[in-house]
Design a protein around this motif. Structure first.
Motif, PDB file in Angstrom:
ATOM      1  N   VAL A 175       0.841  -1.200   0.000  1.00  0.00           N
ATOM      2  CA  VAL A 175       0.000   0.000   0.000  1.00  0.00           C
ATOM      3  C   VAL A 175       0.875   1.248   0.000  1.00  0.00           C
ATOM      4  O   VAL A 175       0.591   2.217  -0.710  1.00  0.00           O
ATOM      5  CB  VAL A 175      -0.969  -0.007   1.209  1.00  0.00           C
ATOM      6  CG1 VAL A 175      -1.647   1.340   1.386  1.00  0.00           C
ATOM      7  CG2 VAL A 175      -2.001  -1.107   1.041  1.00  0.00           C
ATOM      8  N   GLN A 176       1.949   1.239   0.783  1.00  0.00           N
ATOM      9  CA  GLN A 176       2.866   2.389   0.779  1.00  0.00           C
ATOM     10  C   GLN A 176       3.474   2.593  -0.601  1.00  0.00           C
ATOM     11  O   GLN A 176       3.635   3.720  -1.062  1.00  0.00           O
ATOM     12  CB  GLN A 176       3.972   2.196   1.814  1.00  0.00           C
ATOM     13  CG  GLN A 176       3.520   2.416   3.229  1.00  0.00           C
ATOM     14  CD  GLN A 176       4.655   2.205   4.228  1.00  0.00           C
ATOM     15  OE1 GLN A 176       5.721   1.698   3.873  1.00  0.00           O
ATOM     16  NE2 GLN A 176       4.411   2.571   5.472  1.00  0.00           N
ATOM     17  N   GLY A 177       3.814   1.498  -1.282  1.00  0.00           N
ATOM     18  CA  GLY A 177       4.362   1.606  -2.634  1.00  0.00           C
ATOM     19  C   GLY A 177       3.350   2.199  -3.594  1.00  0.00           C
ATOM     20  O   GLY A 177       3.685   3.063  -4.415  1.00  0.00           O
ATOM     21  N   LEU A 178       2.096   1.753  -3.510  1.00  0.00           N
ATOM     22  CA  LEU A 178       1.059   2.311  -4.376  1.00  0.00           C
ATOM     23  C   LEU A 178       0.822   3.788  -4.083  1.00  0.00           C
ATOM     24  O   LEU A 178       0.636   4.587  -5.000  1.00  0.00           O
ATOM     25  CB  LEU A 178      -0.243   1.536  -4.204  1.00  0.00           C
ATOM     26  CG  LEU A 178      -0.262   0.120  -4.774  1.00  0.00           C
ATOM     27  CD1 LEU A 178      -1.565  -0.575  -4.399  1.00  0.00           C
ATOM     28  CD2 LEU A 178      -0.092   0.140  -6.277  1.00  0.00           C
ATOM     29  N   LEU A 179       0.829   4.156  -2.809  1.00  0.00           N
ATOM     30  CA  LEU A 179       0.628   5.562  -2.455  1.00  0.00           C
ATOM     31  C   LEU A 179       1.792   6.426  -2.933  1.00  0.00           C
ATOM     32  O   LEU A 179       1.589   7.551  -3.371  1.00  0.00           O
ATOM     33  CB  LEU A 179       0.437   5.714  -0.949  1.00  0.00           C
ATOM     34  CG  LEU A 179      -0.888   5.196  -0.389  1.00  0.00           C
ATOM     35  CD1 LEU A 179      -0.909   5.310   1.125  1.00  0.00           C
ATOM     36  CD2 LEU A 179      -2.064   5.938  -0.998  1.00  0.00           C
ATOM     37  N   SER A 180       2.998   5.916  -2.865  1.00  0.00           N
ATOM     38  CA  SER A 180       4.147   6.704  -3.332  1.00  0.00           C
ATOM     39  C   SER A 180       4.092   6.884  -4.841  1.00  0.00           C
ATOM     40  O   SER A 180       4.492   7.918  -5.360  1.00  0.00           O
ATOM     41  CB  SER A 180       5.461   6.048  -2.914  1.00  0.00           C
ATOM     42  OG  SER A 180       5.653   4.836  -3.616  1.00  0.00           O
ATOM     43  N   ILE A 181       3.567   5.889  -5.563  1.00  0.00           N
ATOM     44  CA  ILE A 181       3.422   6.025  -7.021  1.00  0.00           C
ATOM     45  C   ILE A 181       2.400   7.102  -7.341  1.00  0.00           C
ATOM     46  O   ILE A 181       2.634   7.951  -8.206  1.00  0.00           O
ATOM     47  CB  ILE A 181       2.996   4.671  -7.647  1.00  0.00           C
ATOM     48  CG1 ILE A 181       4.149   3.685  -7.578  1.00  0.00           C
ATOM     49  CG2 ILE A 181       2.548   4.865  -9.090  1.00  0.00           C
ATOM     50  CD1 ILE A 181       3.763   2.277  -7.978  1.00  0.00           C
ATOM     51  N   THR A 182       1.275   7.111  -6.631  1.00  0.00           N
ATOM     52  CA  THR A 182       0.246   8.108  -6.916  1.00  0.00           C
ATOM     53  C   THR A 182       0.691   9.492  -6.479  1.00  0.00           C
ATOM     54  O   THR A 182       0.332  10.480  -7.106  1.00  0.00           O
ATOM     55  CB  THR A 182      -1.080   7.755  -6.227  1.00  0.00           C
ATOM     56  OG1 THR A 182      -0.874   7.669  -4.823  1.00  0.00           O
ATOM     57  CG2 THR A 182      -1.639   6.455  -6.765  1.00  0.00           C
ATOM     58  N   ASN A 183       1.485   9.605  -5.419  1.00  0.00           N
ATOM     59  CA  ASN A 183       1.962  10.914  -4.971  1.00  0.00           C
ATOM     60  C   ASN A 183       2.987  11.484  -5.944  1.00  0.00           C
ATOM     61  O   ASN A 183       3.081  12.691  -6.095  1.00  0.00           O
ATOM     62  CB  ASN A 183       2.564  10.827  -3.575  1.00  0.00           C
ATOM     63  CG  ASN A 183       1.493  10.688  -2.516  1.00  0.00           C
ATOM     64  OD1 ASN A 183       0.339  10.993  -2.758  1.00  0.00           O
ATOM     65  ND2 ASN A 183       1.880  10.216  -1.349  1.00  0.00           N
ATOM     66  N   ASN A 184       3.748  10.655  -6.614  1.00  0.00           N
ATOM     67  CA  ASN A 184       4.728  11.142  -7.579  1.00  0.00           C
ATOM     68  C   ASN A 184       4.052  11.670  -8.830  1.00  0.00           C
ATOM     69  O   ASN A 184       4.610  12.512  -9.527  1.00  0.00           O
ATOM     70  CB  ASN A 184       5.710  10.031  -7.963  1.00  0.00           C
ATOM     71  CG  ASN A 184       6.672   9.720  -6.840  1.00  0.00           C
ATOM     72  OD1 ASN A 184       6.887  10.542  -5.960  1.00  0.00           O
ATOM     73  ND2 ASN A 184       7.237   8.527  -6.867  1.00  0.00           N
ATOM     74  N   ASN A 185       2.861  11.230  -9.148  1.00  0.00           N
ATOM     75  CA  ASN A 185       2.151  11.692 -10.335  1.00  0.00           C
ATOM     76  C   ASN A 185       1.533  13.070 -10.133  1.00  0.00           C
ATOM     77  O   ASN A 185       1.260  13.763 -11.095  1.00  0.00           O
ATOM     78  CB  ASN A 185       1.046  10.695 -10.722  1.00  0.00           C
ATOM     79  CG  ASN A 185       1.629   9.395 -11.224  1.00  0.00           C
ATOM     80  OD1 ASN A 185       2.777   9.347 -11.664  1.00  0.00           O
ATOM     81  ND2 ASN A 185       0.850   8.337 -11.162  1.00  0.00           N
ATOM     82  N   VAL A 186       1.312  13.488  -8.901  1.00  0.00           N
ATOM     83  CA  VAL A 186       0.730  14.793  -8.621  1.00  0.00           C
ATOM     84  C   VAL A 186       1.837  15.838  -8.732  1.00  0.00           C
ATOM     85  O   VAL A 186       2.931  15.676  -8.212  1.00  0.00           O
ATOM     86  CB  VAL A 186       0.105  14.834  -7.207  1.00  0.00           C
ATOM     87  CG1 VAL A 186      -0.441  16.212  -6.890  1.00  0.00           C
ATOM     88  CG2 VAL A 186      -0.984  13.785  -7.104  1.00  0.00           C
ATOM     89  N   SER A 187       1.548  16.919  -9.420  1.00  0.00           N
ATOM     90  CA  SER A 187       2.546  17.965  -9.617  1.00  0.00           C
ATOM     91  C   SER A 187       2.882  18.644  -8.300  1.00  0.00           C
ATOM     92  O   SER A 187       2.008  18.942  -7.496  1.00  0.00           O
ATOM     93  CB  SER A 187       2.002  19.001 -10.607  1.00  0.00           C
ATOM     94  OG  SER A 187       2.885  20.092 -10.686  1.00  0.00           O
ATOM     95  N   THR A 188       4.158  18.906  -8.083  1.00  0.00           N
ATOM     96  CA  THR A 188       4.567  19.568  -6.843  1.00  0.00           C
ATOM     97  C   THR A 188       4.179  21.035  -6.849  1.00  0.00           C
ATOM     98  O   THR A 188       4.029  21.642  -5.804  1.00  0.00           O
ATOM     99  CB  THR A 188       6.083  19.431  -6.636  1.00  0.00           C
ATOM    100  OG1 THR A 188       6.762  19.964  -7.772  1.00  0.00           O
ATOM    101  CG2 THR A 188       6.452  17.985  -6.419  1.00  0.00           C
ATOM    102  N   GLU A 189       3.989  21.617  -8.040  1.00  0.00           N
ATOM    103  CA  GLU A 189       3.594  23.023  -8.109  1.00  0.00           C
ATOM    104  C   GLU A 189       2.169  23.205  -7.599  1.00  0.00           C
ATOM    105  O   GLU A 189       1.841  24.217  -7.000  1.00  0.00           O
ATOM    106  CB  GLU A 189       3.702  23.530  -9.546  1.00  0.00           C
ATOM    107  CG  GLU A 189       5.118  23.555 -10.061  1.00  0.00           C
ATOM    108  CD  GLU A 189       5.181  23.911 -11.537  1.00  0.00           C
ATOM    109  OE1 GLU A 189       4.124  24.255 -12.107  1.00  0.00           O
ATOM    110  OE2 GLU A 189       6.259  23.851 -12.102  1.00  0.00           O
ATOM    111  N   GLU A 190       1.310  22.236  -7.826  1.00  0.00           N
ATOM    112  CA  GLU A 190      -0.073  22.345  -7.394  1.00  0.00           C
ATOM    113  C   GLU A 190      -0.197  22.194  -5.879  1.00  0.00           C
ATOM    114  O   GLU A 190      -1.067  22.782  -5.263  1.00  0.00           O
ATOM    115  CB  GLU A 190      -0.931  21.273  -8.078  1.00  0.00           C
ATOM    116  CG  GLU A 190      -1.038  21.443  -9.564  1.00  0.00           C
ATOM    117  CD  GLU A 190      -1.783  20.295 -10.212  1.00  0.00           C
ATOM    118  OE1 GLU A 190      -2.259  19.408  -9.475  1.00  0.00           O
ATOM    119  OE2 GLU A 190      -1.890  20.281 -11.439  1.00  0.00           O
ATOM    120  N   THR A 191       0.667  21.414  -5.284  1.00  0.00           N
ATOM    121  CA  THR A 191       0.551  21.155  -3.856  1.00  0.00           C
ATOM    122  C   THR A 191       1.336  22.134  -3.002  1.00  0.00           C
ATOM    123  O   THR A 191       1.110  22.222  -1.814  1.00  0.00           O
ATOM    124  CB  THR A 191       1.024  19.729  -3.535  1.00  0.00           C
ATOM    125  OG1 THR A 191       2.381  19.578  -3.952  1.00  0.00           O
ATOM    126  CG2 THR A 191       0.146  18.700  -4.226  1.00  0.00           C
TER     127      THR A 191
END
Length: 123
Positions: A68-84
């Motif tokens: 689950v941590q691996g899946l969450l890290s994959i989805t977090n990497n897809n979100v742009s850092t500029e938006e967050t």
């Protein structure tokens, strides 16, 4: 005669605690109990099985947690850092002490919105 049989059957169906306890004790006497050696052997087998199953469940939990941590890290990497990313505010200095005034709860500078001046803790 048919009426008498129904009454006897009805009386026999009633629950009698004393009769129940006597019948129960008679059944307990018929039981065959394990020897101390067999009891110890079976107890150790149960304890070993419980420990083995606890280890299997712990390993499965650990594996699923990492998955689950691996899946969450994959989805977090897809979100742009500029938006967050949120803009950071610079601390406002207190004119009397020339130190930044910060709110204790949020650790952010506190300003009076009407005058845009820092608010002291005592006010």
């Amino acid at each position: 005669m048919a009426v008498e049989k129904k009454q006897k059957q009805k009386k026999e169906r009633r629950f009698h605690p004393i009769r129940y306890l006597k019948e129960m004790w008679g059944e307990v006497k018929k039981l065959s109990w394990l020897s101390k050696k067999d009891l110890a052997k079976h107890t150790l087998a149960v304890i070993a099985f419980v420990l083995m199953m606890a280890t299997v469940i712990w390993l499965l939990d650990l594996g699923f947690g990492k998955g689950v941590q691996g899946l969450l890290s994959i989805t977090n990497n897809n979100v742009s850092t500029e938006e967050t990313a949120e803009p950071t505010a610079e601390p406002v200095e207190d004119e009397a002490t020339e130190e930044p005034v910060e709110d204790e709860a949020t650790a952010e500078p506190v300003e009076d919105e009407a005058t845009a001046e820092p608010v002291e803790d005592g006010e």
